[in-house]
Design a protein around this motif. Sequence first.
Motif, mmCIF file in Angstrom:
data_model
loop_
_atom_site.group_PDB
_atom_site.id
_atom_site.type_symbol
_atom_site.label_atom_id
_atom_site.label_comp_id
_atom_site.label_asym_id
_atom_site.label_seq_id
_atom_site.Cartn_x
_atom_site.Cartn_y
_atom_site.Cartn_z
ATOM 1 N N UNK A 1 0.843 -1.193 0.000
ATOM 2 C CA UNK A 1 0.000 0.000 0.000
ATOM 3 C C UNK A 1 0.883 1.251 0.000
ATOM 4 N N UNK A 2 0.612 2.180 -0.902
ATOM 5 C CA UNK A 2 1.407 3.397 -0.975
ATOM 6 C C UNK A 2 0.964 4.394 0.093
ATOM 7 N N UNK A 3 1.877 5.310 0.441
ATOM 8 C CA UNK A 3 1.623 6.285 1.493
ATOM 9 C C UNK A 3 1.830 7.702 0.969
ATOM 10 N N UNK A 81 11.384 6.412 0.993
ATOM 11 C CA UNK A 81 11.728 5.273 1.846
ATOM 12 C C UNK A 81 10.485 4.617 2.436
ATOM 13 N N UNK A 82 9.509 5.419 2.839
ATOM 14 C CA UNK A 82 8.287 4.871 3.422
ATOM 15 C C UNK A 82 7.566 3.970 2.433
ATOM 16 N N UNK A 83 7.582 4.362 1.160
ATOM 17 C CA UNK A 83 6.905 3.581 0.124
ATOM 18 C C UNK A 83 7.781 2.471 -0.447
ATOM 19 N N UNK A 116 3.511 10.692 -3.996
ATOM 20 C CA UNK A 116 4.594 10.100 -4.786
ATOM 21 C C UNK A 116 4.053 9.031 -5.724
ATOM 22 N N UNK A 117 4.546 9.041 -6.960
ATOM 23 C CA UNK A 117 4.195 8.020 -7.952
ATOM 24 C C UNK A 117 5.489 7.449 -8.517
ATOM 25 N N UNK A 118 5.693 6.130 -8.442
ATOM 26 C CA UNK A 118 6.950 5.540 -8.937
ATOM 27 C C UNK A 118 7.042 5.621 -10.460
ATOM 28 N N UNK A 119 8.255 5.782 -10.956
ATOM 29 C CA UNK A 119 8.529 5.824 -12.388
ATOM 30 C C UNK A 119 9.488 4.700 -12.753
#
Length: 278
Positions: A1-3, A81-83, A116-119
């Motif tokens: 789960x993303x934060x 780091x949290x994600x 934040x969205x990962x790329x």
Amino acid sequence: MSHILFNDEFFAADHAIIKSSNRGFKFGDGLFESMRMCNGKLQFAEQHADRLRAGMKALKMEGYALLDEYFLRQKTTELLKKNKFNGNVRFRLTIYRDGEGLYTPQSNKAGYLLEAIPLEQAQYELNKKGLIIDVYDEITKSINKLANYKTSNALLYVMAGLFQKQHRLDEALILNQHGFLCESTISNVFVVYQKQIYTPALSEGCVAGVMRSVILQLAKTHDLPLIEAQINPEILNEAEEVFVTNASSGIRWVMGYGKKRYFNEVAKTLSAKLNALL
């Protein structure tokens, strides 16, 4: 789960945290910054911090001096780091006036929300397929002291985005109140005409994009002729190239405007020089 990071506390991304009294929600009373991290390094953090502080100061928000380059690097790294993301991320930092009241706020203190969205890519990639664009002229952008900032009042861009979707475009170009080129739905605009690069001047009401300023500096460093100007949209019918820029995507070249087709040599050159900065 993303934060997400909300006023120094982490929450699940789907957790309800905005109250109905939030001024960003009720009045669009805020601004935002889109940023990109490549290989764990926040790109152009100093420029983002400068624009953010200038925008908060223009909106008469308190505490703008605290949102410096260190703040941006620290908070984006914490959320990374949290994600447990890799080092390639797109961030959106929303700053809002954290006080109640009607149009007149009871407080000028600021709150923030960081997403934040990962790329996948570790660098800016020039699009392989060129964009198809058109001019959106149903609503124009007013030129005023807030026009150069990315405020939360974005209905113009929403309407341009609906026009873009309706006409199956990749971008829609926005005009200012005098009918001259301003920007696109999510980017600044550059036009190459007779081997000269042009972009709308800040006095034309465009957002003072961080990537826009990076491209201006790259052009200056590498002796590429670039002029900030008032640009008639008719130039789109004669230009050799058109490209758009923003902090998340870097440079994207335009292939077509109506029946007009463009090249992308300048866009390729600048894209390579941009990635050399990483």
